[in-house]
Design a protein around this motif. Structure first.
Motif, PDB file in Angstrom:
ATOM      1  N   VAL A   1      -5.665   7.582  -0.372  1.00 49.61           N
ATOM      2  CA  VAL A   1      -4.560   6.408  -0.699  1.00 49.61           C
ATOM      3  C   VAL A   1      -4.425   6.012  -2.144  1.00 49.61           C
TER       4      VAL A   1
ATOM      5  N   LEU B   1      -9.323   2.550   6.670  1.00 48.36           N
ATOM      6  CA  LEU B   1      -9.898   2.952   5.187  1.00 48.36           C
ATOM      7  C   LEU B   1     -11.274   2.809   5.067  1.00 48.36           C
TER       8      LEU B   1
ATOM      9  N   GLU C   1      -3.613  11.557   8.460  1.00 47.85           N
ATOM     10  CA  GLU C   1      -4.689  11.086   7.400  1.00 47.85           C
ATOM     11  C   GLU C   1      -3.811  10.877   6.202  1.00 47.85           C
TER      12      GLU C   1
ATOM     13  N   GLY D   1      -5.567   0.979  11.309  1.00 46.17           N
ATOM     14  CA  GLY D   1      -5.163   1.850  10.169  1.00 46.17           C
ATOM     15  C   GLY D   1      -7.090   1.767   9.760  1.00 46.17           C
TER      16      GLY D   1
ATOM     17  N   LEU E   1      -7.134   7.249   4.449  1.00 47.05           N
ATOM     18  CA  LEU E   1      -6.603   6.342   5.044  1.00 47.05           C
ATOM     19  C   LEU E   1      -6.017   7.509   6.683  1.00 47.05           C
TER      20      LEU E   1
ATOM     21  N   ALA F   1      -4.097  -0.024  -2.621  1.00 48.80           N
ATOM     22  CA  ALA F   1      -3.156  -0.468  -0.982  1.00 48.80           C
ATOM     23  C   ALA F   1      -4.188  -1.990  -1.867  1.00 48.80           C
TER      24      ALA F   1
ATOM     25  N   PRO G   1     -10.416  -0.696  -1.245  1.00 52.23           N
ATOM     26  CA  PRO G   1      -9.939   0.876  -1.774  1.00 52.23           C
ATOM     27  C   PRO G   1      -9.554   0.814  -2.885  1.00 52.23           C
TER      28      PRO G   1
ATOM     29  N   GLY H   1       1.166  -1.184  -0.237  1.00 48.46           N
ATOM     30  CA  GLY H   1      -0.042  -0.092   0.043  1.00 48.46           C
ATOM     31  C   GLY H   1       1.052   1.049   0.101  1.00 48.46           C
TER      32      GLY H   1
ATOM     33  N   PHE I   1       0.883   5.800   0.198  1.00 47.57           N
ATOM     34  CA  PHE I   1      -0.185   6.249   0.972  1.00 47.57           C
ATOM     35  C   PHE I   1       0.614   7.971   1.398  1.00 47.57           C
TER      36      PHE I   1
END
Length: 203
Positions: free
Chosen positions: A195, A158, A192, A156, A106, A198, A100, A40, A42
């Protein structure tokens, strides 16, 4: 599963370069390693933060992959990262609801706890936090990552889009407060991210 996180900060003007490099060369490098289960990426474009999370089927696979990718990882992040922190965790809870997609959001909660309370925290998260999170519109996935030895963890959550992420703040705050009190957990950080992707192959 077992997880390695790479947390890098740098000049926001250079973050798109890092996103491109991690999404292509970095991802391909990890996918070639034995025991790979997912990856993933982010980002916080405004502040210049990047969180890369790789998932592994065993602790040994995670350790071997780190040795195999360490040099290239530094090179991939070189044009962006002014600071880099690497941590290892055990994924004690992985709760997928839906896949997602790009544009999702996230929320990461950083926590500390007495190592002797690791199992209490895990069970409290399953029994208290997951049911509360499932009531929040747009939940895509929830996970609890812990380092038993050091008494640290990441929660976490999402959500399918940034609007759902924003709308969930009050509901997750209530769940966080209740769980922290029950499990003797101290919240040390709240962040925060956008994304980029992921993908995890499940447990």
């Amino acid at each position: 599963m077992f997880v390695r996180t790479v947390y890098a900060t740098g000049d926001p003007a250079n973050i798109d370069t890092a996103i491109e490099a991690v999404s292509t060369e970095g991802r391909e490098l990890l996918e070639r390693q034995p025991g790979f289960r997912g990856f993933g990426l982010f980002v916080d474009r405004d502040l210049g933060k990047l969180l890369a999370v790789s998932w592994w089927e065993s602790e040994e696979a995670r350790r071997n992959s780190d040795e195999a990718t360490r040099e290239r990882r530094a090179a991939i992040l070189e044009r962006f990262a002014a600071t880099t922190a690497i941590d290892n965790f055990e994924a004690v809870v992985f709760h997928p609801v839906r896949q997602p997609e790009a544009g999702a959001g996230l929320r990461v909660t950083r926590v500390e706890f007495d190592p002797s309370d690791a199992d209490l925290f895990t069970e409290t998260f399953r029994a208290t936090v997951i049911p509360r999170l499932e009531t929040l519109p747009g939940l895509a996935r929830a996970s609890l990552l812990i380092d038993r030895d050091r008494g640290r963890g990441l929660v976490g959550a999402l959500f399918t889009d940034r609007e759902a992420l924003a709308a969930s703040r009050a509901g997750q705050s209530a769940a966080r407060h209740e769980a922290a009190a029950k499990a003797h957990v101290t919240v040390t950080g709240l962040e925060e991210f956008e994304v980029v992707f992921a993908d995890v192959r499940g447990t």
